[in-house]
Write an enzyme that holds these catalytic residues in place. Structure first.
Site: not given
Ligand code: NAD
Ligand code: DAU
Length: 351
Positions: A157, A131-133, A161
């Site tokens: 988180y 992730t970019d975080e 990562k």
């Molecule tokens: P998600 O939470 O939707 O899915 C995660 C999946 O991993 C789920 O299916 C869950 O069952 C599985 N999982 C969790 N713990 C596990 C374990 N111990 N063993 C096996 N499986 C397990 O997440 P996502 O948003 O699809 O993110 C996927 C990947 O991409 C993550 O590594 C996340 O850090 C990264 N990522 C997410 C975002 C985003 O915006 N969602 C952005 C950048 C990177």
């Molecule tokens: O940047 C990549 C990341 O983006 C991934 O690595 C994470 O897995 C993914 O969950 C996401 O993280 P964020 O914390 O940015 O996503 P989230 O959707 O939780 O929140 C997006 C923005 O909105 C953040 O600034 C918090 C804000 N927010 C979030 C929720 C859930 C609100 O204002 N209200 C809300 O109810």
């Protein structure tokens, strides 16, 4: 080629699994997922019968299980997406993030090394999706995260990562493991669990509930359509340089409040409600602890080296996303009611 994709029942993982199963019929795809609250096999109903696809339920934090799985399946490559992924949950339960994101990743690294090193690493890839975080938080200037930006994780988180990224690179430098990494910005699209901002807002607007905006809604995120993240992963997996990192982003920065207002207008238009109806549901709430102000990704490396670029504009992607949630009310109802968790518990009892 046999590829083990971890976290394939989750949001991004399900799009990656579908892309690989359909685009590469000669590959065998094994989806390893623990089916936590975020994992949902409904996401993959359309490919579950494909001859080149299999699902295995299991926990990456369980070392004995992972070792046994690698010995039995002998995957040629790993694409690792399984993670605890929600920042808010990491604030209340950081240890779950250490277990899955750190220990789980190291278990996979060890298992891949043990399996591949004796015969030589040629033809193998361990691809870690991050992730970019990990880069921390930017102010409102023009600066963007590049692959050389120093790590500065600030939430449990992002710290977990960042730690997993360091372990992946350490296995490359120390043991020669053939690795690739990518760090992506915020994804949005179909199958997104409705605790993250965009699906949560759509779900709440659909059901007439307030949409919580943290703090003043000033924080900025860079949004990428999930299918474009999947094509970027395909590009890095096949054409990225071993040992390298690729930043992936949408070149699409939005302040949270502006994004939610836009979403309200799209929902009003699609549901035939009068203009301004949904905006009335915006509710400012207490800010997230340690809330990172701005993320922005410089994607020039993947664009220039691998020729990848997003395929949809934000307007197109958001319209497709809202359409998907409105058409898949049953999916939303089941994941918000916990019905699918009950199903998974029964279906996979003892496995
Ligand atoms: P998600 O939470 O939707 O899915 C995660 C999946 O991993 C789920 O299916 C869950 O069952 C599985 N999982 C969790 N713990 C596990 C374990 N111990 N063993 C096996 N499986 C397990 O997440 P996502 O948003 O699809 O993110 C996927 C990947 O991409 C993550 O590594 C996340 O850090 C990264 N990522 C997410 C975002 C985003 O915006 N969602 C952005 C950048 C990177
Ligand atoms: O940047 C990549 C990341 O983006 C991934 O690595 C994470 O897995 C993914 O969950 C996401 O993280 P964020 O914390 O940015 O996503 P989230 O959707 O939780 O929140 C997006 C923005 O909105 C953040 O600034 C918090 C804000 N927010 C979030 C929720 C859930 C609100 O204002 N209200 C809300 O109810």
């Amino acid at each position: 080629m046999k590829i083990l994709i971890t976290g394939g029942a989750g949001f991004i993982g399900s799009h990656v699994v579908r892309l690989f199963v359909m685009k590469y019929p000669n590959y065998q795809i094994i989806n390893l997922d623990a089916l936590t609250y975020a994992g949902n096999l409904e996401n993959l109903r359309d490919v579950e019968g494909a001859p080149n696809y299999r699902f295995v339920k299991g926990d990456i934090a369980d070392q004995a299980f992972i070792d046994e799985l690698f010995a039995r399946e002998e995957p040629d490559a790993v694409i690792h997406l399984a993670a605890e992924s929600h920042v808010d949950r990491s604030i209340t339960d950081p240890m779950a993030f250490v277990k899955t994101n750190v220990i789980g990743t190291v278990n996979l690294l060890n298992a891949a090394r043990n399996l591949w090193q004796p015969g030589g690493y040629a033809g193998h890839t361990f691809y870690h999706v991050s992730t970019d975080e990990v880069y921390g938080s930017l102010d409102f200037g023009p600066e963007m995260f590049t692959e050389d930006t120093a790590y500065d994780p600030r939430s449990p988180y992002s710290a977990s990562k960042a730690s997993s990224d360091h372990f992946v690179r350490a296995w490359h430098h120390t043991y020669g493991l053939p690795i690739k990494l990518s760090n992506c910005s915020n994804n949005y699209g179909p199958n997104h669990f409705p605790e993250k901002l965009i699906p949560l807002a759509i779900h709440r607007l659909r059901t007439g509930q307030p949409v919580p905006v943290y703090g003043k809604g000033e924080n900025v995120r860079d949004w990428l359509f999930v299918k474009d993240h999947a094509t970027a992963i395909d590009a890095v997996f096949h054409n990225g340089k071993l040992g390298d990192t690729y930043n992936i982003g949408g070149v699409n920065e939005w302040q949270n409040l502006k994004l939610i207002e836009l979403l309200c207008d799209v929902v009003d238009e699609k549901t035939g409600q009068g203009p301004g109806t949904s905006r009335r549901l915006i509710k400012f709430v207490t800010d997230r602890a340690g809330h990172d102000m701005r993320y922005a990704i410089d994607s020039s490396k993947i664009m220039n080296e691998l020729g990848w670029k997003p395929s949809v504009t934000f307007e197109q992607g958001l319209a497709q996303t809202v359409d998907w949630y409105l058409a898949n009310e049953e999916w939303l109802n089941s994941v918000t009611s916990g019905a699918y968790q009950d199903y998974n518990t029964k279906q996979y009892a003892g496995r």
